[in-house]
Structure formats: structure tokens, C-alpha cells
Motif scaffolding. Structure first.
Motif, short mmCIF file in Angstrom:
data_model
loop_
_atom_site.label_atom_id
_atom_site.label_comp_id
_atom_site.label_asym_id
_atom_site.label_seq_id
_atom_site.Cartn_x
_atom_site.Cartn_y
_atom_site.Cartn_z
N GLY A 127 35.32 44.06 41.56
CA GLY A 127 35.58 43.04 42.56
C GLY A 127 35.28 41.66 42.04
N GLN A 128 35.49 40.65 42.87
CA GLN A 128 35.33 39.27 42.40
C GLN A 128 34.81 38.31 43.47
OE1 GLN A 128 39.70 39.30 41.69
NE2 GLN A 128 39.68 37.25 42.56
N GLY A 129 34.22 38.85 44.54
CA GLY A 129 33.77 37.99 45.62
C GLY A 129 32.27 37.79 45.66
N GLY A 130 31.81 37.23 46.78
CA GLY A 130 30.38 36.99 46.96
C GLY A 130 29.59 38.27 47.04
N ARG A 131 30.17 39.29 47.66
CA ARG A 131 29.52 40.61 47.73
C ARG A 131 29.27 41.15 46.33
NH1 ARG A 131 33.27 43.37 50.85
NH2 ARG A 131 34.68 42.78 49.19
N GLU A 132 30.27 41.03 45.46
CA GLU A 132 30.13 41.55 44.10
C GLU A 132 29.11 40.77 43.29
OE1 GLU A 132 33.16 43.26 46.09
OE2 GLU A 132 33.34 41.15 45.55
N HIS A 133 29.04 39.45 43.51
CA HIS A 133 28.01 38.67 42.81
C HIS A 133 26.63 39.11 43.26
CE1 HIS A 133 26.33 34.47 41.52
NE2 HIS A 133 25.88 35.45 40.78
#
Length: 423
Positions: free
Chosen positions: A7-13
Motif C-alpha cells: 500500500g501507499q497511504g497513511g495507514r501503511e506508513h
């Protein structure tokens, strides 16, 4: 062990950040990742939709655990492909992910499990939906696109005309593409929303700390629905007694009915609830960590996340001891691009990230960002999730907004009232 976050969003960070803190993790990859994950993990340029390439990379790198963040690859069957390749994966099968992939399917499962939810009707024909609305008395309704719409396919309609306009935008104009081919028309529930996330494997259910999302774009819960403009944890609204009721009447029956339907659940079961005068009722089910709920919840988690998710992936979640939590609350404020949740420009240079990073008890999670010519630039509608932990909700909110003030780019904006409902 090596871990791959997809993934590439805030959740993944947030997942990458927490996973790198585990003593058992030697390396974290993030595919495709963003400018924030790049500083804490190894980004891999593979699209989340490219299942064969993602599986091949996991095999080549001897990935011990794959963690699938977004709903789209889960609904497409990425977890199944990983399991078939012999890779431990945290995330539900394609069959189980239909709970989020189709709101009408989720309704069917709720009815079978006798789970409390709003009364509704499902339509795949525009004329039939229109006739149904015309025959009804004036009352607030909610129109939902059946398929995936990035958290934005829900229309709150206070009048009959708004409802008629809503089904037209979804079914005729196709504002969200094929996601709106089928629509659910349901009664509008009154109350406060809360997000209940639980780690599920087999018959074992481990609820995470509670949180509350802010879906509406603007202060005071005004404006169109978004993917989420901020969240805080815990949600004081959910008492111990209420949590017991949620587990007994919602989580356990849903996990059981999915098993009966030969769709056993493994991953995060996310129940979006409305706490009404009649008790908790389900608005929707998701099959992954919420975004932005993951940011404040994971900031408070003390238990080793890698070991927790690996135990779930290997179906030995029942061996896990009770989770440990930081008792302090956390608040996440989403900073968005001008125009979101509608059209917005990308590529605007973000300033002040270093200044914000120096603040105590604060973490800036990247969502829609990328690197260009040595600078961090905007690459999405929701750009950053500025998250802080404090001695109280108001203290955490103050710290989060202090960090927000450090950060700037042309057209940056955010809600100013995240977490005010907790008071």
C-alpha cells in the motif's frame, strides 16, 4: 524476519513505522510506499493491483510476513495468491473481503447473523430505485454505492429530492464508476459513530482500542463524505459494558456466520458503528485497518505488532497474551489538498516537515506524498496524518495542531475540530 507492507497511504506508513520497532523484524519493504515510508523502509515500485509481481517479489526476497493495507488488493484476491505461494499473509481471502467489496453482501451476512443494522433495500435498476423513493414519505435516508469508492460512496440525504439526486449521481452519472451500479437505500441512523477494529483469526477475536473517525469534510460534520479527515483514540463513548455488547452482538456473530458461509475471516475486521438510542448498529464493515484510525491506534499500541500480525497469519492468535496499550489518548489530524474530496492538483512542495518532526510525542504519517527532485511533494487528496499522543484528549489535540501549524504547502487545509466530540 523480512516484512512486506502493501500500500501507499497513511495507514501503511503507520504500519511500517510500528513494524520497524519490532526486535524480530530485520527489514521492512513497502510497495509502492510514499515519501514517508521511504525514510523508514525500502520502497518497492510495484502497483498494489499487480498481484503476480507482488507475489514474485515476496518469494524472491523470502518475505516471512506480508501485510496487505488497502481494500482493493484484498477484494481482488491478493491474500489468496500470497497463501498459495506459501507466504504468511495478514489479510482476508477474496471471499471474506467481499464484506467490504459489496455492501449488499455485507447486509445479507448481517441479516443472517442477526446483527443490528439500518433497515435497507438494494437496487440494481435505476427506475426501480426511483419508484421506491417516490413512493416513500419524506425522511432522511442514506444512499450507498455497493462497491468500493475509496470511502466516499455514501450520500447523506435529508430530503427526498436529495435522495433522488443521489441515486442519479451513482447509477446514471456514475460518479464512482461501476461501484454505483447497485445501490443500497437505508434509513439514516442518529447517534455518534465509532470505529471498532479487531484482529481475527479462526474463532479468536482480539479487539483493538476504540477510535472515532471524522468522515465529513468540514468542521461540525458538514460537507461531503471523505476517506476520513481525522481520528482519535480511545473513544470515551464506548464503555466497557458497551464494548462487551459490541463483541457479543456484532463481532462474534459476524465471525461465526462467515465461517458457516465457508468464508473464514483472517485479518482486521473493522465495524463502523452508530451508537443509537437503541444500542450499537452497524453502518459498514471494512476488512482492513482504518485510515486514519490506524494512526492513533497504532501510536498507542505497545505490544509487538509484527508478532501479533504473524500469529494471526499463522492461525495461532489464540496463543497471544493480552495486548498492552499506552493509556494516553492520541489524535490524528488529516491535512488535505485544496479541492479534496473533489479534484485537486498534485506536485505541490511541502515545507516544515523537519520542524514538525522535532516536536515531542508527535509523528507525521505520510499518505498522499512522493519525492521529486529531493523534495517531498503532494501526490493525493489526503496528504498527511499529523498524529500526537498526550496526557488527555485536549493535550493530544493541542500537540497535533501545533505540528499542523509547522507544515505548509499551497492549498493545504484541515478540519479544526478533530476530537472535540470526546469532551
Amino acid at each position: 524476519m523480512k516484512v512486506l507492507v502493501i500500500g501507499q497511504g497513511g495507514r501503511e506508513h503507520a504500519l511500517v513505522w510500528k513494524l520497524t520497532q519490532s526486535d524480530s523484524v530485520s527489514q521492512v519493504f513497502c510497495a509502492p510506499g510514499n515519501a514517508g515510508t521511504q525514510s523508514e523502509a525500502t520502497n518497492v515500485a510495484i502497483r498494489v493491483s499487480d498481484i503476480p509481481k507482488m507475489v514474485a517479489f515476496a518469494k524472491e526476497e523470502s518475505i516471512r510476513l506480508a501485510v496487505i493495507g488497502p481494500e482493493v488488493p484484498l477484494v481482488a484476491g491478493m491474500a489468496d495468491a500470497m497463501r498459495e505461494a506459501g507466504i504468511a499473509v495478514f489479510g482476508p481471502s477474496k471471499a471474506a473481503a467481499e464484506l467490504e467489496g459489496s455492501k449488499s453482501f455485507a447486509k445479507q451476512m448481517m441479516w443472517k447473523a442477526n446483527v443490528p443494522t439500518a433497515k435497507s433495500e438494494t437496487f440494481s435498476n435505476f427506475e426501480a430505485a426511483e419508484a421506491y423513493l417516490e413512493e416513500r414519505e419524506e425522511q432522511p435516508l442514506v444512499i450507498k454505492a455497493d462497491g468500493l469508492a475509496a470511502g466516499k460512496g455514501v450520500l447523506i440525504c435529508d430530503t427526498k429530492q436529495e435522495a433522488l439526486d443521489g441515486i442519479k449521481s451513482l447509477m446514471k452519472i456514475k460518479e464512482f464508476g461501476d461501484a454505483g451500479k447497485t445501490v443500497i437505500i437505508e434509513e439514516k441512523l442518529i447517534g455518534q459513530e465509532v470505529s471498532i477494529l479487531a484482529i481475527v483469526s479462526g474463532s479468536t477475536i482480539i479487539p483493538l482500542e476504540t477510535s472515532q473517525d471524522h468522515k465529513a469534510a468540514y468542521d461540525g460534520d458538514k460537507g461531503p463524505n471523505t476517506g476520513g479527515m481525522g481520528a482519535y483514540s480511545p473513544a470515551p463513548l464506548v464503555t466497557d459494558a458497551l464494548m462487551d455488547e459490541i463483541i457479543e452482538k456484532i463481532l462474534v456473530p459476524m465471525v461465526n456466520v462467515m465461517k458457516i458461509e465457508d468464508r473464514p475471516f483472517n485479518g482486521v475486521l473493522y465495524a463502523g458503528l452508530m451508537i443509537t438510542n437503541q444500542g450499537p448498529k452497524v453502518l459498514e464493515f471494512n476488512v482492513r485497518f482504518g485510515d486514519p484510525e490506524a494512526q492513533p491506534v497504532l501510536m498507542r499500541l505497545k505490544t509487538d505488532l509484527a508478532q501479533l500480525l504473524l500469529a494471526a497469519a499463522e492461525e495461532r492468535l489464540d496463543e497471544m497474551e493480552s495486548l498492552e496499550w499506552d493509556e494516553r489518548p492520541a489524535v490524528c489530524v488529516v491535512m488535505a489538498s485544496e479541492g479534496y474530496p473533489g479534484d485537486y492538483e498534485k506536485g505541490r512542495v511541502i515545507r516544515g516537515l523537519g520542524e514538525a518532526a522535532e516536536l515531542a510525542d508527535t509523528k507525521v504519517f505520510h499518505a498522499g506524498t512522493t519525492s521529486k527532485d529531493g523534495e517531498v511533494v503532494t501526490d493525493g487528496g489526503r496528504v498527511l496524518g499529523v498524529t500526537a499522543i498526550g496526557d488527555s484528549i485536549s493535550d493530544a489535540k493541542l500537540k497535533a495542531y501545533q505540528a499542523v501549524k509547522c507544515i505548509r504547502w499551497d492549498g493545504a487545509w484541515c478540519r479544526k475540530d478533530i476530537s472535540d466530540k470526546a469532551r
